[in-house]
Design an enzyme around this catalytic site. Structure first.
Site, PDB file in Angstrom:
ATOM      1  N   SER A 141      37.278  36.880  32.040  1.00 24.05           N
ATOM      2  CA  SER A 141      38.036  37.946  32.706  1.00 24.05           C
ATOM      3  C   SER A 141      38.668  38.854  31.661  1.00 24.05           C
ATOM      4  O   SER A 141      39.038  38.394  30.571  1.00 24.05           O
ATOM      5  CB  SER A 141      39.140  37.351  33.576  1.00 24.05           C
ATOM      6  OG  SER A 141      40.017  38.366  34.020  1.00 24.05           O
ATOM      7  N   TYR A 155      46.276  31.819  35.260  1.00 31.86           N
ATOM      8  CA  TYR A 155      44.899  32.337  35.339  1.00 31.86           C
ATOM      9  C   TYR A 155      44.459  32.832  33.958  1.00 31.86           C
ATOM     10  O   TYR A 155      43.353  32.521  33.485  1.00 31.86           O
ATOM     11  CB  TYR A 155      44.826  33.452  36.377  1.00 31.86           C
ATOM     12  CG  TYR A 155      43.455  34.056  36.563  1.00 31.86           C
ATOM     13  CD1 TYR A 155      42.424  33.326  37.156  1.00 31.86           C
ATOM     14  CD2 TYR A 155      43.176  35.355  36.141  1.00 31.86           C
ATOM     15  CE1 TYR A 155      41.162  33.872  37.320  1.00 31.86           C
ATOM     16  CE2 TYR A 155      41.918  35.917  36.311  1.00 31.86           C
ATOM     17  CZ  TYR A 155      40.908  35.179  36.893  1.00 31.86           C
ATOM     18  OH  TYR A 155      39.656  35.730  37.056  1.00 31.86           O
TER      19      TYR A 155
HETATM   20  P1  NDP Z   1      34.868  34.482  45.064  1.00 35.25           P
HETATM   21  O1  NDP Z   1      36.053  33.672  45.495  1.00 35.25           O
HETATM   22  O2  NDP Z   1      34.523  35.701  45.807  1.00 35.25           O
HETATM   23  O3  NDP Z   1      33.582  33.529  44.986  1.00 35.25           O
HETATM   24  C1  NDP Z   1      33.708  32.333  44.285  1.00 35.25           C
HETATM   25  C2  NDP Z   1      32.400  31.585  44.261  1.00 35.25           C
HETATM   26  O4  NDP Z   1      32.627  30.374  43.530  1.00 35.25           O
HETATM   27  C3  NDP Z   1      31.916  31.195  45.623  1.00 35.25           C
HETATM   28  O5  NDP Z   1      30.517  31.133  45.650  1.00 35.25           O
HETATM   29  C4  NDP Z   1      32.514  29.800  45.801  1.00 35.25           C
HETATM   30  O6  NDP Z   1      31.716  28.990  46.647  1.00 35.25           O
HETATM   31  C5  NDP Z   1      32.448  29.269  44.389  1.00 35.25           C
HETATM   32  N1  NDP Z   1      33.483  28.279  44.164  1.00 35.25           N
HETATM   33  C6  NDP Z   1      34.816  28.416  44.304  1.00 35.25           C
HETATM   34  N2  NDP Z   1      35.426  27.245  44.073  1.00 35.25           N
HETATM   35  C7  NDP Z   1      34.434  26.368  43.783  1.00 35.25           C
HETATM   36  C8  NDP Z   1      34.412  25.000  43.475  1.00 35.25           C
HETATM   37  N3  NDP Z   1      35.525  24.273  43.444  1.00 35.25           N
HETATM   38  N4  NDP Z   1      33.226  24.408  43.247  1.00 35.25           N
HETATM   39  C9  NDP Z   1      32.062  25.118  43.306  1.00 35.25           C
HETATM   40  N5  NDP Z   1      32.026  26.418  43.601  1.00 35.25           N
HETATM   41  C10 NDP Z   1      33.196  27.028  43.839  1.00 35.25           C
HETATM   42  O7  NDP Z   1      35.156  34.804  43.527  1.00 35.25           O
HETATM   43  P2  NDP Z   1      34.575  35.994  42.603  1.00 35.25           P
HETATM   44  O8  NDP Z   1      33.150  36.195  42.878  1.00 35.25           O
HETATM   45  O9  NDP Z   1      35.510  37.121  42.682  1.00 35.25           O
HETATM   46  O10 NDP Z   1      34.771  35.342  41.159  1.00 35.25           O
HETATM   47  C11 NDP Z   1      33.723  34.735  40.432  1.00 35.25           C
HETATM   48  C12 NDP Z   1      34.167  34.569  38.982  1.00 35.25           C
HETATM   49  O11 NDP Z   1      34.482  35.850  38.445  1.00 35.25           O
HETATM   50  C13 NDP Z   1      35.423  33.710  38.812  1.00 35.25           C
HETATM   51  O12 NDP Z   1      35.293  32.914  37.653  1.00 35.25           O
HETATM   52  C14 NDP Z   1      36.518  34.741  38.630  1.00 35.25           C
HETATM   53  O13 NDP Z   1      37.608  34.237  37.891  1.00 35.25           O
HETATM   54  C15 NDP Z   1      35.762  35.819  37.850  1.00 35.25           C
HETATM   55  N6  NDP Z   1      36.367  37.134  37.924  1.00 35.25           N
HETATM   56  C16 NDP Z   1      36.492  37.786  39.131  1.00 35.25           C
HETATM   57  C17 NDP Z   1      37.067  39.041  39.164  1.00 35.25           C
HETATM   58  C18 NDP Z   1      37.244  39.807  40.441  1.00 35.25           C
HETATM   59  O14 NDP Z   1      37.974  40.815  40.430  1.00 35.25           O
HETATM   60  N7  NDP Z   1      36.607  39.418  41.545  1.00 35.25           N
HETATM   61  C19 NDP Z   1      37.560  39.690  37.944  1.00 35.25           C
HETATM   62  C20 NDP Z   1      37.374  38.927  36.756  1.00 35.25           C
HETATM   63  C21 NDP Z   1      36.793  37.701  36.756  1.00 35.25           C
HETATM   64  P3  NDP Z   1      32.329  28.202  47.907  1.00 35.25           P
HETATM   65  O15 NDP Z   1      32.802  29.206  48.896  1.00 35.25           O
HETATM   66  O16 NDP Z   1      31.190  27.389  48.384  1.00 35.25           O
HETATM   67  O17 NDP Z   1      33.438  27.355  47.353  1.00 35.25           O
END
Ligand code: NDP
Length: 246
Positions: A141, A155
């Site tokens: 991030s 975070y």
């Molecule tokens: P979302 O919450 O939209 O999606 C998260 C994804 O990760 C889902 O597919 C979810 O699946 C999966 N996930 C969450 N918890 C778990 C778990 N315990 N085990 C396995 N899978 C899991 O998040 P984003 O797409 O926004 O974020 C993705 C990455 O990008 C993260 O690492 C986040 O920190 C990073 N990021 C995001 C930003 C943003 O603005 N969106 C900015 C900077 C970084 P399920 O529903 O099945 O749990």
């Protein structure tokens, strides 16, 4: 020929958001893709079906990133299915926000388990199945470089750990020509951080570009780093943040 034909990839947290965009794009580029998820079985199944309809190949593996044994088994399952893992994308992550005095111990342990410990576990297991020349891509991030508001310390801690891990790991794996890089997104429109959510106005005020990013834009950078042209990039943090850190 698509740029990743013959490659196999594992994306953690691939059922929704940025991870789902990465899964789709890697499959479109010809890679065979496994992805993990914890709760969103319906979205995961739909993604697998859509990719198959488009002529690609993907498998979804239910594995909670907070459960290290499950993560290790998921990596082994993907490796057995494809015989190898050329590309690992550590994407699964959660956000815990709040003033340091209010963060609960169990929330701290949970974000460490998902955002940090599972990255170690998935990486350690994946490199055992990764041929020379492989790729490891972390979704970190911009907040490891810049955390311009209060409440994000924990975070930022997790994403800072991932950036430091990237650099050390690049040294470990350089002799095998495996590259390790940290993508650092700014605000990207997902369920975790919707472009019409309560933080949007604050975010846009901090950015050079007055819009949220799209999962597809992050997926494009992943595809580049996973591909043959990016073989000389390793140990790097690459911002894709609409000028959040400018
Ligand atoms: P979302 O919450 O939209 O999606 C998260 C994804 O990760 C889902 O597919 C979810 O699946 C999966 N996930 C969450 N918890 C778990 C778990 N315990 N085990 C396995 N899978 C899991 O998040 P984003 O797409 O926004 O974020 C993705 C990455 O990008 C993260 O690492 C986040 O920190 C990073 N990021 C995001 C930003 C943003 O603005 N969106 C900015 C900077 C970084 P399920 O529903 O099945 O749990």
């Amino acid at each position: 020929m698509a740029s990743l034909t013959g490659k196999s990839a594992l994306v953690t947290g691939g059922s929704r958001g940025i991870g789902a965009a990465i899964v789709q794009r890697l499959a479109k580029e010809g890679a065979r893709v496994a992805f993990t998820y914890s709760a969103s079985s319906e979205q995961a199944n739909r993604l697998v079906e859509q990719i198959a309809k488009d002529g690609g190949e993907a498998i979804g593996i239910k594995a909670d990133a907070a459960d290290q044994a499950a993560v290790r088994e998921a990596v082994q399952q993907a490796a057995n299915h494809f015989d190898k893992i050329d590309i690992l994308v550590n994407n699964a992550g959660i956000i815990v926000l709040g003033p340091i005095t209010d963060i609960k111990e169990e929330d701290f342990q949970r974000i460490l388990a998902i955002n940090v410990h599972s990255v170690f576990t998935a990486t350690q297991e994946a490199v055992r199945h990764m041929p020379d020349g492989g790729r490891i891509i972390h979704i970190g991030s911009v907040n490891s470089d810049r955390m311009p508001f209060a409440g994000g310390s924990v975070y930022a801690l997790t994403k800072g750990a991932i950036f430091s891990f990237t650099k050390g790991l690049a040294r470990d794996l350089g002799p095998r020509n495996i590259t390790v890089n940290n993508i650092q997104p700014g605000p990207v429109d997902t369920d975790a951080n919707p472009a019409n959510g309560p933080f949007a106005e604050t975010m846009l005020g901090l950015m050079a570009l007055k819009r949220y990013g799209k999962g597809e834009e992050i997926a494009g950078l992943v595809t580049y780093l996973a591909g043959p042209e990016a073989g000389y990039i390793t140990g790097a943090g690459i911002l894709i943040d609409g000028g959040f850190d400018a």
